[in-house]
Design a protein around this motif. Structure first.
Motif, PDB file in Angstrom:
ATOM      1  N   VAL A  12      41.338  45.071  46.433  1.00  0.00           N
ATOM      2  CA  VAL A  12      40.117  45.308  47.200  1.00  0.00           C
ATOM      3  C   VAL A  12      39.098  44.219  46.902  1.00  0.00           C
ATOM      4  O   VAL A  12      39.211  43.493  45.918  1.00  0.00           O
ATOM      5  N   ALA A  13      38.086  44.168  47.753  1.00  0.00           N
ATOM      6  CA  ALA A  13      36.885  43.376  47.493  1.00  0.00           C
ATOM      7  C   ALA A  13      35.726  44.352  47.465  1.00  0.00           C
ATOM      8  O   ALA A  13      35.743  45.377  48.152  1.00  0.00           O
ATOM      9  N   HIS A  14      34.728  44.061  46.657  1.00  0.00           N
ATOM     10  CA  HIS A  14      33.531  44.901  46.601  1.00  0.00           C
ATOM     11  C   HIS A  14      32.467  44.189  45.771  1.00  0.00           C
ATOM     12  O   HIS A  14      32.730  43.177  45.130  1.00  0.00           O
ATOM     13  N   SER A  15      31.269  44.730  45.798  1.00  0.00           N
ATOM     14  CA  SER A  15      30.182  44.238  44.960  1.00  0.00           C
ATOM     15  C   SER A  15      29.441  45.443  44.415  1.00  0.00           C
ATOM     16  O   SER A  15      29.634  46.570  44.876  1.00  0.00           O
ATOM     17  N   PHE A  16      28.603  45.205  43.412  1.00  0.00           N
ATOM     18  CA  PHE A  16      27.858  46.284  42.779  1.00  0.00           C
ATOM     19  C   PHE A  16      26.362  46.040  42.884  1.00  0.00           C
ATOM     20  O   PHE A  16      25.915  44.896  42.998  1.00  0.00           O
ATOM     21  N   HIS A  17      25.601  47.112  42.808  1.00  0.00           N
ATOM     22  CA  HIS A  17      24.143  47.042  42.809  1.00  0.00           C
ATOM     23  C   HIS A  17      23.649  47.437  41.423  1.00  0.00           C
ATOM     24  O   HIS A  17      24.083  48.455  40.884  1.00  0.00           O
ATOM     25  N   GLY A  18      22.782  46.616  40.859  1.00  0.00           N
ATOM     26  CA  GLY A  18      22.204  46.925  39.557  1.00  0.00           C
ATOM     27  C   GLY A  18      22.469  45.827  38.552  1.00  0.00           C
ATOM     28  O   GLY A  18      23.572  45.290  38.482  1.00  0.00           O
ATOM     29  N   GLU A  19      21.457  45.515  37.783  1.00  0.00           N
ATOM     30  CA  GLU A  19      21.550  44.415  36.823  1.00  0.00           C
ATOM     31  C   GLU A  19      22.626  44.619  35.767  1.00  0.00           C
ATOM     32  O   GLU A  19      23.158  43.659  35.231  1.00  0.00           O
ATOM     33  N   VAL A  20      22.964  45.882  35.474  1.00  0.00           N
ATOM     34  CA  VAL A  20      23.973  46.177  34.470  1.00  0.00           C
ATOM     35  C   VAL A  20      25.320  45.520  34.828  1.00  0.00           C
ATOM     36  O   VAL A  20      26.132  45.238  33.959  1.00  0.00           O
ATOM     37  N   PHE A  21      25.513  45.222  36.111  1.00  0.00           N
ATOM     38  CA  PHE A  21      26.788  44.661  36.570  1.00  0.00           C
ATOM     39  C   PHE A  21      26.848  43.136  36.497  1.00  0.00           C
ATOM     40  O   PHE A  21      27.899  42.548  36.761  1.00  0.00           O
TER      41      PHE A  21
END
Length: 132
Positions: A12-21
């Motif tokens: 899969v492809a994806h991204s995350f929201h939030g500085e922790v990532f």
């Protein structure tokens, strides 16, 4: 308690929201090895936990809906961080739906729980376990 595990994979492809990532906030790819384990106290009349062929097929169907997709673009994941932990629960929930709709055969009625593990690498994985 008896168990039977089937294995598949998805990319899969994806991204995350939030500085922790950190850098994973940017779009990136992930390949997961997916183990689905079916649990029951007693074997069915045929001496099985669940039909291994049906279990493999249903896991493949669930993963096929996600494989080679950008998860950020799928409506069911809008605004969600599709972490390994989140995806383990999503896959387990989809398999439970297939148990309840008869998609795993009559013997699946005796199942007590399903657990799903997504291996993100050889050193990191996440699991979700739920009762039926």
């Amino acid at each position: 308690m008896y168990s039977l595990t089937v294995r598949d994979h998805m990319m899969v492809a994806h991204s995350f929201h939030g500085e922790v990532f950190g850098p994973a906030q940017r779009l990136h790819g992930a390949t997961f090895v997916v183990d689905a384990t079916f649990h029951r106290a007693d074997l069915d009349a045929d001496g099985l936990v669940v039909d291994i062929g049906l279990a493999s097929t249903r896991l493949g169907e669930v993963l096929g809906e996600l494989n080679y997709r950008n998860l950020d673009e799928l409506p069911q994941f809008a605004g969600v961080n599709t972490s390994t932990e989140f995806l383990a629960k999503y896959v387990a929930d989809q398999l439970v739906e297939r148990v309840h709709d008869g998609g795993l055969g009559e013997g699946a009625r005796g199942l007590s729980e399903i657990s799903v593990t997504l291996g993100e690498s050889h050193v990191a994985w996440a699991s979700y376990r739920r009762a039926l």
